[in-house]
Design a protein around this motif. Structure first.
Motif, PDB file in Angstrom:
ATOM      1  N   UNK A 228     -26.671  -9.641  60.928  1.00  0.00           N
ATOM      2  CA  UNK A 228     -25.958 -10.368  60.037  1.00  0.00           C
ATOM      3  C   UNK A 228     -25.713  -9.635  58.894  1.00  0.00           C
ATOM      4  N   UNK A 229     -24.464  -9.317  58.469  1.00  0.00           N
ATOM      5  CA  UNK A 229     -24.188  -8.179  57.686  1.00  0.00           C
ATOM      6  C   UNK A 229     -23.721  -8.921  56.494  1.00  0.00           C
ATOM      7  N   UNK A 230     -24.216  -9.016  55.187  1.00  0.00           N
ATOM      8  CA  UNK A 230     -23.725  -9.507  53.992  1.00  0.00           C
ATOM      9  C   UNK A 230     -22.739  -8.467  53.443  1.00  0.00           C
ATOM     10  N   UNK A 231     -21.905  -9.158  52.833  1.00  0.00           N
ATOM     11  CA  UNK A 231     -20.914  -8.178  51.895  1.00  0.00           C
ATOM     12  C   UNK A 231     -21.511  -7.437  50.952  1.00  0.00           C
ATOM     13  N   UNK A 232     -21.219  -6.187  50.754  1.00  0.00           N
ATOM     14  CA  UNK A 232     -21.855  -5.473  49.493  1.00  0.00           C
ATOM     15  C   UNK A 232     -20.898  -5.936  48.452  1.00  0.00           C
ATOM     16  N   UNK A 233     -21.665  -5.357  47.013  1.00  0.00           N
ATOM     17  CA  UNK A 233     -20.882  -5.617  45.970  1.00  0.00           C
ATOM     18  C   UNK A 233     -20.292  -4.210  45.685  1.00  0.00           C
ATOM     19  N   UNK A 234     -19.045  -4.248  44.976  1.00  0.00           N
ATOM     20  CA  UNK A 234     -18.588  -3.066  44.734  1.00  0.00           C
ATOM     21  C   UNK A 234     -17.731  -2.930  43.380  1.00  0.00           C
ATOM     22  N   UNK A 235     -17.619  -1.710  42.903  1.00  0.00           N
ATOM     23  CA  UNK A 235     -17.185  -1.611  41.523  1.00  0.00           C
ATOM     24  C   UNK A 235     -15.495  -1.849  41.447  1.00  0.00           C
ATOM     25  N   UNK A 236     -14.774  -1.892  40.279  1.00  0.00           N
ATOM     26  CA  UNK A 236     -13.307  -2.024  40.178  1.00  0.00           C
ATOM     27  C   UNK A 236     -12.487  -0.692  41.070  1.00  0.00           C
ATOM     28  N   UNK A 237     -13.073   0.362  41.413  1.00  0.00           N
ATOM     29  CA  UNK A 237     -12.500   1.246  42.390  1.00  0.00           C
ATOM     30  C   UNK A 237     -12.908   1.105  43.682  1.00  0.00           C
ATOM     31  N   UNK A 238     -13.535   0.115  44.029  1.00  0.00           N
ATOM     32  CA  UNK A 238     -13.955  -0.420  45.311  1.00  0.00           C
ATOM     33  C   UNK A 238     -15.026   0.301  45.983  1.00  0.00           C
ATOM     34  N   UNK A 239     -15.705   1.097  45.129  1.00  0.00           N
ATOM     35  CA  UNK A 239     -16.984   1.749  45.597  1.00  0.00           C
ATOM     36  C   UNK A 239     -18.134   0.893  45.604  1.00  0.00           C
ATOM     37  N   UNK A 240     -18.983   1.097  46.702  1.00  0.00           N
ATOM     38  CA  UNK A 240     -20.124   0.090  46.770  1.00  0.00           C
ATOM     39  C   UNK A 240     -20.824   0.696  45.491  1.00  0.00           C
ATOM     40  N   UNK A 241     -21.478  -0.400  45.083  1.00  0.00           N
ATOM     41  CA  UNK A 241     -22.748  -0.247  44.170  1.00  0.00           C
ATOM     42  C   UNK A 241     -23.722   0.069  44.776  1.00  0.00           C
ATOM     43  N   UNK A 242     -24.281   1.532  44.415  1.00  0.00           N
ATOM     44  CA  UNK A 242     -25.386   2.194  45.111  1.00  0.00           C
ATOM     45  C   UNK A 242     -26.160   3.159  44.264  1.00  0.00           C
ATOM     46  N   UNK A 243     -26.949   3.867  44.780  1.00  0.00           N
ATOM     47  CA  UNK A 243     -27.594   4.890  44.028  1.00  0.00           C
ATOM     48  C   UNK A 243     -26.745   5.831  43.864  1.00  0.00           C
TER      49      UNK A 243
END
Length: 314
Positions: A228-243
């Motif tokens: 089960x893969x949940x959608x990741x959250x991303x910024x306005x540039x479409x980049x995954x919010x990550x470290x």
């Protein structure tokens, strides 16, 4: 080597963060989703620290994971598993694959891959330069798994069927790197099998690696977990919010607000009144109301973060 049967009545989930930075909202979403899926089914929820890449580790991050999860009321079952302590186990599995001719040594560098110019789902795709080279197991070599020119289909409870031709889309992938660090694909498959994991809930950024893991499970005779893969959250540039994209770490003292936001970002629509309630009240509501059917079949969703650290869908 293993039994491939999985009991329908037994549920074992897990959360497996990598200590390349502190936990952030995306991490909390994955932890909450996997925790709730396990608890509403009366199952176990395990914790694994995926500390396989020391050069990329953030000092103190691994130990902070345990403290942070506890603050949020995310209680795991048993002792945490540290991948850094399991090298011998991975060696045993690699030896089996080498003996069966399913893996082979490789001396290709990143520059050579760039010269080949092949593109796959993860960027550069391996051309198979060393597949038939018969290299000796000495010096600075990586180890790759031979993959077939065949379609692999994995069903995901949120994303639907994931279809991939391993040879055309990925190529023979790395099991152990030339710097002698273990690759994620081998370690995660072996650890899930050894700890009895039956259901995997994680971010959709790992969706494309799932067919590789399924293939490894198949050739090793391992149980095949549900995904089960949940959608990741991303910024306005479409980049995954990550470290790597400097997502802010979870804040101490604001656990209720951040848990409420995680449930909101998981499309669970928590009542506004619970944003200022207690952690116990919010968990009680979440355990009664969790519905994975509300999560859309998207790989990512764009969000904004305001000055008060409030996430909102764009």
């Amino acid at each position: 080597m293993y039994s491939s049967s999985v009991s329908e009545s037994r549920y074992v989930g897990r959360f497996a963060p990598s200590p390349t930075g502190l936990l952030h909202m995306g991490s909390l979403m994955a932890a909450v989703a996997s925790f709730l899926e396990a608890r509403i089914r009366g199952g176990q929820w395990l914790l694994r620290i995926e500390d396989l890449d020391p050069p990329r580790e953030f000092a103190g991050a691994a130990n902070s994971f345990l403290q942070t999860l506890s603050r949020f009321g995310l209680c795991w079952d048993g002792e945490p598993v540290w991948q850094s302590s399991r090298s011998q186990r991975y060696e045993e599995v690699l030896a089996i694959l080498l003996e069966q001719g399913l893996a082979y040594p490789c001396r290709c560098t990143r520059k050579m891959l760039q010269q080949d110019g092949l593109i796959g789902v993860d960027g550069m795709r391996y051309s198979g330069r060393c597949r038939a080279a018969g290299l000796l197991h000495e010096g600075r070599v990586a180890y790759r798994l031979r993959v077939p020119d065949a379609v692999c289909v994995v069903h995901d409870r949120v994303q639907g069927n994931i279809t991939q031709n391993l040879q055309a889309d990925v190529g023979d992938f790395v099991l152990k790197r030339a710097d002698q660090y273990w690759a994620y694909q081998l370690a995660v498959v072996v650890d899930d099998a050894d700890t009895g994991v039956t259901h995997i809930v994680r971010g959709a950024d790992l969706l494309d690696s799932t067919p590789r893991q399924r293939y490894l499970q198949q050739i090793l005779g391992l149980p095949q977990p549900e995904y089960l893969h949940i959608p990741v959250i991303a910024n306005e540039r479409g980049e995954k919010l990550s470290k790597q994209t400097l997502a802010p770490a979870l804040r101490s003292g604001a656990e209720v607000t951040q848990l409420w936001q995680a449930l909101y970002l998981l499309w669970q629509s928590p009542p506004e009144r619970l944003r200022s309630g207690s952690l116990e009240q919010l968990w009680e509501w979440a355990l009664q109301s969790w519905d994975v059917r509300k999560i859309p079949a998207k790989r990512s969703v764009a969000v904004t973060l305001d000055e008060e650290f409030q996430y909102k869908f764009q």
